[in-house]
Design an enzyme around this catalytic site. Sequence first.
Site, PDB file in Angstrom:
ATOM      1  N   ILE A   1       0.828  -1.200   0.000  1.00  8.46           N
ATOM      2  CA  ILE A   1       0.000   0.000   0.000  1.00  8.46           C
ATOM      3  C   ILE A   1       0.865   1.254   0.000  1.00  8.46           C
ATOM      4  CG2 ILE A   1      -0.193   0.167   2.534  1.00  8.46           C
ATOM      5  CD1 ILE A   1      -3.243   0.763   2.036  1.00  8.46           C
ATOM      6  N   CYS A   2       0.324   2.317  -0.563  1.00 13.71           N
ATOM      7  CA  CYS A   2       0.941   3.649  -0.497  1.00 13.71           C
ATOM      8  C   CYS A   2      -0.203   4.646  -0.295  1.00 13.71           C
ATOM      9  CB  CYS A   2       1.749   3.941  -1.765  1.00 13.71           C
ATOM     10  SG  CYS A   2       0.769   4.074  -3.272  1.00 13.71           S
ATOM     11  N   ALA A   3      -0.042   5.863  -0.724  1.00 13.77           N
ATOM     12  CA  ALA A   3      -1.103   6.847  -0.541  1.00 13.77           C
ATOM     13  C   ALA A   3      -2.290   6.586  -1.465  1.00 13.77           C
ATOM     14  CB  ALA A   3      -0.572   8.261  -0.759  1.00 13.77           C
TER      15      ALA A   3
END
Length: 175
Positions: A137-139
């Site tokens: 996951i990231c932003a």
Amino acid sequence: ILDVRDAGAFGARHIDGAINIGLDGSFATWCGALLPFDAPIVIVADDADSATQAVIRLARVGIERVAGYIAAMDDYSTTPLAQLTVQELRGESPAVLDVRRRGEFAEAHIPGAKNIPLDELPERFSEIDREHPLAVICAGGYRSSIASSLLARAGFTNVRNVQGGTEEWQRQAGV
């Protein structure tokens, strides 16, 4: 092989071993940080214009050994990159790898997530359990697709990219 298509297209089907760095994000920055400067690169793009754009932007960061481009993958071995929605992530218990910068992670993150910033990931593969399912996951999904492609290329077999990222996680939680 550098696949410059967006994360959705890459996730649906990509050439085995390709690294996904989409043209729509911080393309040149991530290419400069993650790709070797001296290795020949073959670009996978939607069309000739996108491939040309990639070549120009790669040259700006000193990556000039582009051997050519591919716009049709019919003659190549392809594979999907599994995608995971935030809602699906909430219902499962994979290990979560958050590839945002430390400051972003400190502001808010999924409980139990491990933080390895994307620019450090290739040197820190040994810190990740290869046997356990992994949600990356990231932003918003751009960096996590890059990270997922790097992990798959390094032999991680149970990797899924989280669509929408922590922004979607927080939106659904009402944060």
